[in-house]
Design a protein around this motif. Structure first.
Motif, PDB file in Angstrom:
ATOM      1  N   ARG A 136       0.837  -1.207   0.000  1.00 31.25           N
ATOM      2  CA  ARG A 136       0.000   0.000   0.000  1.00 31.25           C
ATOM      3  C   ARG A 136       0.871   1.256   0.000  1.00 31.25           C
ATOM      4  NH1 ARG A 136      -2.529   0.675   4.357  1.00 31.25           N
ATOM      5  NH2 ARG A 136      -4.589   1.366   3.706  1.00 31.25           N
ATOM      6  N   ILE A 137       0.539   2.183  -0.902  1.00 31.25           N
ATOM      7  CA  ILE A 137       1.411   3.342  -1.129  1.00 31.25           C
ATOM      8  C   ILE A 137       0.648   4.662  -1.030  1.00 31.25           C
ATOM      9  CG2 ILE A 137       2.976   4.419  -2.841  1.00 31.25           C
ATOM     10  CD1 ILE A 137       3.091   1.557  -4.145  1.00 31.25           C
ATOM     11  N   VAL A 138       1.292   5.641  -0.387  1.00 37.28           N
ATOM     12  CA  VAL A 138       0.810   7.030  -0.432  1.00 37.28           C
ATOM     13  C   VAL A 138       1.825   7.804  -1.270  1.00 37.28           C
ATOM     14  CG1 VAL A 138       0.641   9.173   0.926  1.00 37.28           C
ATOM     15  CG2 VAL A 138      -0.539   7.126   1.706  1.00 37.28           C
ATOM     16  N   ILE A 139       1.335   8.627  -2.207  1.00 34.31           N
ATOM     17  CA  ILE A 139       2.229   9.444  -3.026  1.00 34.31           C
ATOM     18  C   ILE A 139       2.028  10.915  -2.675  1.00 34.31           C
ATOM     19  CG2 ILE A 139       2.917  10.068  -5.381  1.00 34.31           C
ATOM     20  CD1 ILE A 139       1.463   7.584  -6.382  1.00 34.31           C
ATOM     21  N   ALA A 140       3.133  11.640  -2.520  1.00 35.30           N
ATOM     22  CA  ALA A 140       3.051  13.088  -2.280  1.00 35.30           C
ATOM     23  C   ALA A 140       3.843  13.805  -3.371  1.00 35.30           C
ATOM     24  CB  ALA A 140       3.619  13.430  -0.908  1.00 35.30           C
ATOM     25  N   GLU A 141       3.144  14.657  -4.103  1.00 35.03           N
ATOM     26  CA  GLU A 141       3.754  15.357  -5.240  1.00 35.03           C
ATOM     27  C   GLU A 141       2.906  16.591  -5.513  1.00 35.03           C
ATOM     28  OE1 GLU A 141       5.378  16.833  -8.184  1.00 35.03           O
ATOM     29  OE2 GLU A 141       6.334  14.878  -7.935  1.00 35.03           O
ATOM     30  N   ASP A 142       3.541  17.767  -5.609  1.00 33.24           N
ATOM     31  CA  ASP A 142       2.726  18.984  -5.759  1.00 33.24           C
ATOM     32  C   ASP A 142       2.317  19.273  -7.200  1.00 33.24           C
ATOM     33  OD1 ASP A 142       5.398  19.594  -6.318  1.00 33.24           O
ATOM     34  OD2 ASP A 142       5.094  21.718  -5.912  1.00 33.24           O
ATOM     35  N   GLN A 143       2.907  18.579  -8.174  1.00 27.88           N
ATOM     36  CA  GLN A 143       2.475  18.781  -9.556  1.00 27.88           C
ATOM     37  C   GLN A 143       1.380  17.765  -9.869  1.00 27.88           C
ATOM     38  OE1 GLN A 143       6.148  18.396 -11.696  1.00 27.88           O
ATOM     39  NE2 GLN A 143       6.813  20.456 -11.188  1.00 27.88           N
ATOM     40  N   ARG A 144       0.170  18.288 -10.098  1.00 31.09           N
ATOM     41  CA  ARG A 144      -0.998  17.404 -10.238  1.00 31.09           C
ATOM     42  C   ARG A 144      -0.836  16.343 -11.325  1.00 31.09           C
ATOM     43  NH1 ARG A 144      -5.630  21.134  -9.132  1.00 31.09           N
ATOM     44  NH2 ARG A 144      -5.865  20.998  -6.876  1.00 31.09           N
ATOM     45  N   MET A 145      -0.288  16.774 -12.470  1.00 34.43           N
ATOM     46  CA  MET A 145      -0.170  15.840 -13.588  1.00 34.43           C
ATOM     47  C   MET A 145       0.785  14.690 -13.233  1.00 34.43           C
ATOM     48  SD  MET A 145       0.916  16.593 -17.517  1.00 34.43           S
ATOM     49  CE  MET A 145      -0.454  17.651 -17.939  1.00 34.43           C
ATOM     50  N   MET A 146       1.869  15.061 -12.586  1.00 34.06           N
ATOM     51  CA  MET A 146       2.866  14.060 -12.159  1.00 34.06           C
ATOM     52  C   MET A 146       2.244  13.112 -11.122  1.00 34.06           C
ATOM     53  SD  MET A 146       6.101  13.362 -12.626  1.00 34.06           S
ATOM     54  CE  MET A 146       7.264  12.248 -11.872  1.00 34.06           C
ATOM     55  N   LEU A 147       1.461  13.689 -10.213  1.00 31.00           N
ATOM     56  CA  LEU A 147       0.802  12.897  -9.169  1.00 31.00           C
ATOM     57  C   LEU A 147      -0.142  11.868  -9.800  1.00 31.00           C
ATOM     58  CD1 LEU A 147       0.323  12.519  -6.098  1.00 31.00           C
ATOM     59  CD2 LEU A 147      -1.420  14.279  -6.232  1.00 31.00           C
ATOM     60  N   GLY A 148      -0.944  12.337 -10.759  1.00 31.62           N
ATOM     61  CA  GLY A 148      -1.882  11.436 -11.448  1.00 31.62           C
ATOM     62  C   GLY A 148      -1.151  10.354 -12.227  1.00 31.62           C
ATOM     63  N   ALA A 149      -0.086  10.758 -12.936  1.00 29.95           N
ATOM     64  CA  ALA A 149       0.672   9.799 -13.759  1.00 29.95           C
ATOM     65  C   ALA A 149       1.333   8.732 -12.894  1.00 29.95           C
ATOM     66  CB  ALA A 149       1.727  10.542 -14.578  1.00 29.95           C
ATOM     67  N   VAL A 169      -3.053   4.088  -2.161  1.00 29.72           N
ATOM     68  CA  VAL A 169      -4.207   4.274  -1.262  1.00 29.72           C
ATOM     69  C   VAL A 169      -4.464   5.742  -0.926  1.00 29.72           C
ATOM     70  CG1 VAL A 169      -4.081   1.964  -0.237  1.00 29.72           C
ATOM     71  CG2 VAL A 169      -2.759   3.833   0.788  1.00 29.72           C
ATOM     72  N   GLY A 170      -3.487   6.620  -1.246  1.00 31.07           N
ATOM     73  CA  GLY A 170      -3.689   8.040  -0.942  1.00 31.07           C
ATOM     74  C   GLY A 170      -2.743   8.911  -1.753  1.00 31.07           C
ATOM     75  N   LYS A 171      -3.208  10.141  -2.067  1.00 34.57           N
ATOM     76  CA  LYS A 171      -2.382  11.089  -2.812  1.00 34.57           C
ATOM     77  C   LYS A 171      -2.390  12.428  -2.081  1.00 34.57           C
ATOM     78  CE  LYS A 171      -3.460   9.034  -7.282  1.00 34.57           C
ATOM     79  NZ  LYS A 171      -4.243   9.202  -8.513  1.00 34.57           N
ATOM     80  N   ALA A 172      -1.203  13.000  -1.918  1.00 30.62           N
ATOM     81  CA  ALA A 172      -1.080  14.277  -1.218  1.00 30.62           C
ATOM     82  C   ALA A 172      -0.406  15.303  -2.118  1.00 30.62           C
ATOM     83  CB  ALA A 172      -0.249  14.073   0.052  1.00 30.62           C
ATOM     84  N   GLY A 173      -0.763  16.588  -1.920  1.00 28.79           N
ATOM     85  CA  GLY A 173      -0.171  17.649  -2.729  1.00 28.79           C
ATOM     86  C   GLY A 173       0.966  18.377  -2.038  1.00 28.79           C
ATOM     87  N   ASN A 174       1.211  18.025  -0.763  1.00 27.76           N
ATOM     88  CA  ASN A 174       2.349  18.630  -0.048  1.00 27.76           C
ATOM     89  C   ASN A 174       2.743  17.754   1.143  1.00 27.76           C
ATOM     90  OD1 ASN A 174       0.764  19.341   2.341  1.00 27.76           O
ATOM     91  ND2 ASN A 174      -0.162  20.915   1.061  1.00 27.76           N
ATOM     92  N   GLY A 175       3.810  18.147   1.819  1.00 27.76           N
ATOM     93  CA  GLY A 175       4.350  17.344   2.917  1.00 27.76           C
ATOM     94  C   GLY A 175       3.411  17.188   4.096  1.00 27.76           C
ATOM     95  N   GLU A 176       2.671  18.261   4.387  1.00 29.94           N
ATOM     96  CA  GLU A 176       1.739  18.203   5.519  1.00 29.94           C
ATOM     97  C   GLU A 176       0.640  17.161   5.282  1.00 29.94           C
ATOM     98  OE1 GLU A 176       0.388  22.314   6.806  1.00 29.94           O
ATOM     99  OE2 GLU A 176       2.559  22.201   7.132  1.00 29.94           O
TER     100      GLU A 176
END
Length: 199
Positions: A3-16, A30-37
């Protein structure tokens, strides 16, 4: 299932990234974040096996988030464009299990996640080459002066705090600029942060 959470502030990169990893039979985002918090709160809420994050994100960087998550049971992998030895050294101190560059082939990403889950550490080879090449040239006292400069203190305030004469502090600052080969205090702070010499 990993199970993985991804954190990346560039939306396109996050989706890809999410789509790419979801294609693997044994990986699940299982989860996607746009910043460290957001990453820290998602990890605490969802308890994933892996948190993969970028470094330069708004609010809280990936390195700050990794430092906060140290010892929480979730393995952190940094995925970034920055092959900076200072960032890498700070990531190692934060207990990061993988440090990969975004220009790595995509199949390498999934296999790196599996290897990290097996208890291995995966670091981009170009970082290992730089790792031992750069030492901080500043003395302990110079580091102390620069950290106070970074805290926004002026020459007189630094002199008062360290019980030195203002002329002595000025000398320290000019030595710091010479050693770091920079033109001013701001550049000295930026340079030292990039090298990971202080937070």
């Amino acid at each position: 299932m990993i199970r993985i959470v991804i954190a990346e502030d560039q939306r396109m990169m996050l989706g890809a990234l999410g789509s790419l990893l979801d294609l693997e039979d044994d990986l699940e985002v299982v989860g996607k974040a746009g910043n460290g918090e957001e990453a820290v709160s998602l990890v605490r809420r969802l308890q994933p096996d892996i948190c993969m994050m970028d470094i330069e994100m708004p609010g809280k960087t990936g390195l700050e988030a990794a430092e906060e998550l140290k010892g929480e049971g979730c393995k952190v992998i940094i995925l970034t464009t920055f092959a900076r030895s200072g960032y890498f050294q700070r990531a190692l101190k934060a207990g990061v299990k993988g440090y990969l560059l975004k220009d790595s082939p995509s199949e390498e990403l999934a296999s790196s996640i599996r290897l990290v889950m097996e208890g291995k550490r995966i670091y981009a080879p170009e970082l290992m080459d730089d790792m031992y090449s750069e030492e901080n040239p500043l003395t302990d006292r110079e580091k102390e002066v620069l950290e106070l400069v970074a805290d926004g203190k002026n020459t007189k305030e630094i002199a008062d705090e360290l019980e030195l004469k203002t002329g002595t502090v000025r000398n320290y600052i000019s030595t710091i600029l010479d050693k770091l080969e920079v033109k001013n205090r701001i550049e000295a702070i930026t340079h030292s942060k990039e090298k990971g010499w202080f937070k």
